[in-house]
Scaffold this active site. Structure first.
Site, mmCIF file in Angstrom:
data_model
loop_
_atom_site.group_PDB
_atom_site.id
_atom_site.type_symbol
_atom_site.label_atom_id
_atom_site.label_comp_id
_atom_site.label_asym_id
_atom_site.label_seq_id
_atom_site.Cartn_x
_atom_site.Cartn_y
_atom_site.Cartn_z
ATOM 1 N N ARG A 287 51.225 5.576 43.618
ATOM 2 C CA ARG A 287 51.212 4.980 44.329
ATOM 3 C C ARG A 287 49.814 4.249 43.915
ATOM 4 O O ARG A 287 48.681 3.814 43.335
ATOM 5 C CB ARG A 287 50.024 5.331 45.832
ATOM 6 N N ARG B 14 54.812 -3.294 48.871
ATOM 7 C CA ARG B 14 53.864 -3.637 49.888
ATOM 8 C C ARG B 14 53.051 -4.243 49.129
ATOM 9 O O ARG B 14 51.800 -4.364 48.842
ATOM 10 C CB ARG B 14 53.308 -1.970 50.762
ATOM 11 N N ARG C 62 48.589 -4.466 60.306
ATOM 12 C CA ARG C 62 48.124 -3.311 61.139
ATOM 13 C C ARG C 62 46.156 -3.663 61.036
ATOM 14 O O ARG C 62 45.523 -4.748 60.704
ATOM 15 C CB ARG C 62 48.471 -2.185 59.895
#
Length: 335
Positions: free
Chosen positions: A105, A156, A187
């Site tokens: 990630r 993302r 979010r």
């Protein structure tokens, strides 16, 4: 175009990648394979930058919490500490989480609104990593990821925004619904499953499959600019509404509390600093750089206070430290 400076806090671009020939981390039961992946990735980056490698099972709970509070690692990385690690660059604006939900990630966080810079920084690093190892890739599905929602680009793009006026005026549910129709999501401050603290939200893309990286970046850019414009209008409405005096009073009282209290909890700091920041945005409080309030909120997280004090403080000691530090800090930056 709306002024994004007092609305956008930071920008993050994250890429999800997996190595060909290895099971996803959730099925990675062999500790030797997990360590091999960590060695491969860290070796691939050794010539790129001065990255610091941190094995999660070798850092203390306090250090791990500090990394999480500073958005350098995710809660998921800590759930499998035996097999996970993180690589951090010197500036600590780039982190490579290893064996989280995916093998890699990769993320870059920049201050303010700069999707282009964050994307170009992360893309360059990703390209160099791929030169030394082969990513799991399918011609139709794109990059293969543990979660289907990350298939395709694995990209993302997230922008952290301060939306007090839209929240106070009850328009956030409508904004969130409109954003979701475009394939984006809203979010809380720590991502999926977290709540919005101090009027802070994250806007990011949901769709990664079937869209190019350029389209995703431009779409998030456009949506954030529109949300900033809406927030700007609602801030003007707050200054002219029937309860404008009460709002101004609340902002000024927050400054008074933050600069005069004997102890201050994390929740109180978040609540009052959000009101203080709103007061600065509305012109009730004079400050040259509003982003300094955001930096205060990060510095005064529990793990960062312990690091500053160079010892583990009790909860009461932390609250006293936070109150004293906050008062001095704000008196320096507010005219």
């Amino acid at each position: 175009m709306a002024d994004t400076a007092n609305t956008v806090i930071s920008t993050r671009v994250r890429l999800a990648r997996n190595l060909e020939g290895y099971p996803f981390p959730s099925h990675l039961k062999d500790e030797r394979q997990a360590k091999e992946i960590i060695r491969m990735v860290s070796s691939g980056l050794s010539r790129l930058d001065e990255f610091k490698l941190c094995y999660m099972d070798a850092v203390s709970d306090a250090e791990a919490l500090a990394l999480q509070e500073n958005h350098l690692i995710s809660p998921n990385l800590l759930r499998n500490r035996k097999h996970s690690a993180v690589l951090l660059n010197r500036e600590e604006n780039v982190s490579i989480m290893i064996n989280e939900e995916d093998h890699l990630r990769e993320q870059c966080i920049v201050k303010g609104f700069d999707l282009k810079l964050a994307y170009e920084t992360m893309s360059e690093i990703d390209n160099r990593i791929s030169n030394s190892m082969k990513f799991a890739y399918d011609e139709q599905l794109g990059f293969l990821t543990a979660c289907p929602t990350n298939l395709g680009t694995g990209l993302r793009a997230s922008v952290m925004v301060f939306l007090p006026a839209l929240t106070i005026n009850g328009l956030m549910p409508r904004v969130i619904k409109s954003i979701s129709r475009l394939g984006l999501t809203v979010r809380g401050i720590y991502g999926e499953g977290s709540r919005a603290e101090g009027y802070v939200y994250q806007i990011s893309n949901e769709v990664t499959l079937g869209e190019s990286e350029g389209f995703i970046i431009s779409q998030v850019q456009e949506v954030v600019e529109k949300v900033c414009a809406l927030e700007e209008v609602q801030r003007e409405n707050l200054k002219n509404c029937a309860s404008a005096l009460e709002i101004e009073d609340d902002c000024l009282r927050s400054y008074g509390i933050l600069t005069n209290c004997a102890k201050l909890s994390t929740d109180e700091l978040i609540r009052y600093s959000a009101s203080l920041k709103l007061g600065a945005c509305l012109g009730y409080i004079k400050i040259d750089d509003i982003s300094l309030i955001d930096e205060l909120s990060v510095k005064m997280r529990p793990s960062n206070i312990n690091a500053s004090a160079q010892r583990e403080l009790t909860p009461v000691e932390r609250d006293v430290y936070r109150a004293q530090y906050t008062a001095k800090y704000l008196k320096k930056i507010i005219k």
